[in-house]
Every structure is written in structure tokens, then in C-alpha cells.
Design an enzyme around this catalytic site. Structure first.
Site, PDB file in Angstrom:
ATOM      1  N   TYR A 101      11.811  40.078  56.141  1.00  0.00           N
ATOM      2  CA  TYR A 101      13.217  40.162  56.536  1.00  0.00           C
ATOM      3  C   TYR A 101      13.376  39.442  57.864  1.00  0.00           C
ATOM      4  O   TYR A 101      12.560  39.612  58.772  1.00  0.00           O
ATOM      5  CB  TYR A 101      13.638  41.633  56.689  1.00  0.00           C
ATOM      6  CG  TYR A 101      15.046  41.798  57.224  1.00  0.00           C
ATOM      7  CD1 TYR A 101      16.123  41.968  56.363  1.00  0.00           C
ATOM      8  CD2 TYR A 101      15.306  41.762  58.595  1.00  0.00           C
ATOM      9  CE1 TYR A 101      17.418  42.097  56.838  1.00  0.00           C
ATOM     10  CE2 TYR A 101      16.596  41.883  59.082  1.00  0.00           C
ATOM     11  CZ  TYR A 101      17.648  42.050  58.201  1.00  0.00           C
ATOM     12  OH  TYR A 101      18.934  42.166  58.684  1.00  0.00           O
ATOM     13  N   GLU A 186      21.457  36.121  58.234  1.00  0.00           N
ATOM     14  CA  GLU A 186      20.388  36.990  57.729  1.00  0.00           C
ATOM     15  C   GLU A 186      19.708  36.364  56.517  1.00  0.00           C
ATOM     16  O   GLU A 186      20.383  35.850  55.626  1.00  0.00           O
ATOM     17  CB  GLU A 186      20.983  38.352  57.343  1.00  0.00           C
ATOM     18  CG  GLU A 186      19.958  39.334  56.797  1.00  0.00           C
ATOM     19  CD  GLU A 186      20.633  40.540  56.116  1.00  0.00           C
ATOM     20  OE1 GLU A 186      20.700  41.602  56.737  1.00  0.00           O
ATOM     21  OE2 GLU A 186      21.080  40.391  54.962  1.00  0.00           O
TER      22      GLU A 186
END
Ligand code: GDP
Ligand code: MN
Length: 375
Positions: A101, A186
């Protein structure tokens, strides 16, 4: 404005962040064409502004044409959290060994960028326990030492290709967020492929709405509402906003500065309407019709500077809109320039309220909607 995954990935690509090969499809013909170019296996990804598509069944794998067409037809009609897909991204299925992530966001309270990363990718970050956070000053550089430190904490240090690739992704994502004035960029997940290098499997990018005017290249990603589309057809430009005052004028600059003045006076614009230089009584009447369909609008502020546009035509349209009950909310108008005396004469005795200066009109309209709210 939240970009769709494919739009975010186009930005990633521009910044040199590696993404899977993919094509956007609106129908099965386009999807089949994409399949020919990419080969199987493929992943079909519903283009939605909501998250959690994987869990909702809006990301599906397929191994041949038959399966692809069936699943494609299911996906295009599949509503997720109240939203129908814009389109379907047909993407090569990448073989990955591990997921990470990575995100950067503008941290308002600290006035810096914050990086969040985790060795657990693919799940929502709220559910991840081991996250690494690093603050980066605006316009500051991310030192090689700081990135290496993060790589170490992520457990990437054993593979040099992965460490270099991670550092490369971070720097490029920071460039993107800086230059595009994004609130968030993101990548969840980043996939680690066989040779240790990284690839962005998903993209979530949110651009600061207030900075949009500095990025005309992103305007094509803005999804327009039905009313905005109707306005475009009728020859004027409309933008729906959050507040309750409709602002109408001729010329984008004039309308924009009026909008700023309204917000400085404590009012909130609910729409921005510029009818440009070619307005006639009919087009302005159409514009008022469109505005009347925006439910939250409580008052209309008209700021007119007659030049090419004859202000008496605008006044005529307002008068007719009242007569035909197209509008029933108050109009606060400041009208100067060409034919303004005629315009004022037309509106005298109507429900429209006339002011000599824009400041007076704004003061009155802000007071009006404020009093309405209290009642
Ligand atoms: P989200 O659920 O809306 O965040 O959608 P994602 O684009 O992140 O897709 C959901 C999940 O599908 C990802 O977390 C990945 O695990 C998986 N996925 C998506 N694309 C690929 C791919 O090309 N290869 C593999 N192996 N997994 C993928
Ligand atoms: Mn994701």
C-alpha cells in the site's frame, strides 16, 4: 474531484509510474477488441468513484471470450453503492508475488504532505495495523535516506530492484501530487512482480476542486451533471456548486469574481452560470429554467455588464420567467452598461430587486438566504 481509476492511471503513466496494459470499454465490441490486443487472462474493472469494488464483485477475472462477454454484461448493469459504472477497464491480469500500500495526501492540519505505506496492500488502509507514516514538507525533497528507511521498515531491503522501484514510485507520486495539487494519490495495491519491480494495480486520485481552474488539462475528467449537459447544449456554461445562491452573469471572469465576493460576504454559491456574449432573451429564459431545476437554490444573483449583450434582453427574460412561473425565488440584480436604463424599466414593478452596485446586491442576497435559513 475524485478521478476514476483509469484516469488516475493515465496520470500515473504520464509521471512514469508503471501500470498494467489496459483499454477502456463501453460495450462488448470494444471489450473484445481490447481482449484481442491484450490476450487472456484479463481483469474487468468497473469504473466507479466509490471504493471497495473488489469486495462488491465489481472487479472480475476472465479467461476467455465467452466468460468475458458474460461478465462484462453483468458489470455494466451492476450498481455499486448507488452508482452505475462510467465504463469498464479491460486490463491484463498481472502475476504478482506480493501487494503493498502506498499513498500521499495533503495533510491540512500539519500543512505538509504525509506518506502512508504498508506491507499489507489490497485491503482498506483503515483495517491495516502496521502502517508507516512520513511527513514531507511542501516543496521539500524526500531524501534518499528517508526512503531507504521506509523500504527497510517495509521489509523490502533484501531485493535491490524492489528498493529502487519503491523509491522511484514514491518520488514520482510526490511529483504528481505537487504538480496537480492533489489532495490524495493512493496506489492500493502496488503489485510486486517476478523480477522484484513494482506495478500500480489501482489508482485513487483526488484533485482539490479549488485548484481545478489551474489545471485545464484535467477538465476532461470532470463528470458533468445532467443539468450541466443541458446548459452546454443551450449555449451557456453552468457549474453546480454546494451552496444556495445561483450566480448569473456574462463573462467567466465577471461571474468568477462575483462568486468570490459572495463567499467573502458569507454566502454560498449554488451554481455558476455564464451565458457568454451571444445571449438572447430565449437563451437566458432557458438558463433560468435550468436554474429553477436545481432544488437547493434559494435566490438568484444577476451581475450584468451590458456590452455585446443587451441588458434589456436579459431583463425581458427574467420578467417572462416570473410571469410563466418558471421561477418563484427572488432575483437580486445589478445591471449596468448597454441598455441598462431600458432593462431597469422592464423590471420595475416585478419581483426582481434592483441595485446600483454589486456590493449592495450581494449584501441583500446573502441576508435574504440567511434569513430564510433561520426561518
Ligand atoms: P478496489 O477494491 O476498488 O480497491 O479495486 P482494486 O483495483 O484495488 O482491485 C481489487 C483487488 O483485485 C486488488 O486489491 C488486487 O488484489 C486484485 N487485482 C486487481 N487487478 C489485478 C491484477 O491485474 N492482478 C492480480 N493478481 N490482482 C489484481
Ligand atoms: Mn484498490
Amino acid at each position: 474531484m475524485r478521478l476514476l481509476e483509469y484516469q488516475g492511471k493515465m496520470l500515473f503513466n504520464q509521471y512514469g509510474i508503471r501500470i498494467p496494459r489496459a483499454y477502456l470499454a463501453h460495450n462488448t465490441d470494444e471489450a473484445k477488441e481490447a481482449a484481442v490486443r491484450l490476450g487472456y487472462p484479463l481483469v474487468l474493472k468497473s469504473q466507479l468513484t466509490v471504493g471497495g469494488r473488489g469486495k462488491a464483485g465489481a472487479i472480475v477475472k476472465c479467461k476467455d471470450d465467452l466468460e468475458m462477454v458474460t461478465k462484462f454484461n453483468e458489470l455494466v448493469h451492476k450498481v455499486v453503492k448507488g452508482e452505475l459504472p462510467h465504463s469498464i477497464l479491460v486490463e491484463e491480469k498481472v502475476d504478482i508475488k506480493k501487494e503493498l500500500y502506498l499513498s500521499l495526501f495533503f495533510n491540512r492540519s500539519k500543512r505538509c504532505y504525509s506518506l502512508i505505506t504498508s506491507a499489507e496492500g489490497g485491503v482498506e488502509i483503515e483495517n491495516v495495523e502496521n502502517t508507516i507514516i512520513l511527513d514531507i514538507p511542501i516543496n521539500g525533497v524526500l531524501s534518499a535516506q528517508a526512503i531507504e528507511n521506509v523500504s527497510y521498515k517495509l521489509g523490502l531491503i533484501g531485493n535491490l530492484t524492489t528498493v529502487l522501484s519503491f523509491s522511484d514510485f514514491t518520488i514520482k507520486l510526490l511529483n504528481l501530487i505537487n504538480e496537480k495539487e492533489a489532495e490524495l494519490a493512493e496506489i492500493n495495491p502496488i503489485g510486486i512482480i517476478g523480477d522484484g519491480s513494482l506495478i500500480a494495480l489501482d489508482a485513487k486520485v483526488i484533485i482539490d476542486d479549488n485548484a481545478m481552474f489551474r489545471h485545464p488539462e484535467l477538465k476532461k475528467y470532470q463528470q458533468i451533471s445532467e443539468l450541466e449537459a443541458q446548459a452546454e447544449k443551450s449555449g451557456f456554461s453552468l457549474v453546480e456548486l454546494d451552496g444556495n445562491i445561483a450566480i448569473i452573469g456574462n463573462g467567466a471572469g465577471l461571474v468568477m469574481s462575483t462568486l468570490d465576493m459572495v463567499s467573502d460576504s458569507g454566502g454560498k454559491a449554488g451554481s455558476f452560470l455564464d451565458f457568454g456574449g451571444r445571449a438572447t432573451t430565449e437563451t437566458i429564459y432557458e438558463a433560468l429554467k435550468v436554474i429553477s431545476k436545481i432544488k437547493k437554490i434559494r435566490a438568484i444573483l444577476v451581475n450584468l455588464f451590458g456590452g455585446i449583450v443587451k441588458t434589456n434582453l436579459v431583463a425581458q427574460a427574467i420578467l417572462e420567467a416570473y410571469k410563466n412561473n418558471v421561477i418563484d425565488i427572488p432575483v437580486f440584480a445589478r445591471i449596468t452598461g448597454a441598455e441598462s436604463e431600458k432593462a431597469k424599466e422592464i423590471l420595475r414593478g416585478s419581483q426582481a430587486r434592483l441595485y446600483d452596485t454589486v456590493e449592495e446586491a450581494i449584501y441583500a442576497v446573502v441576508k435574504e438566504v440567511h434569513n430564510n435559513e433561520i426561518k
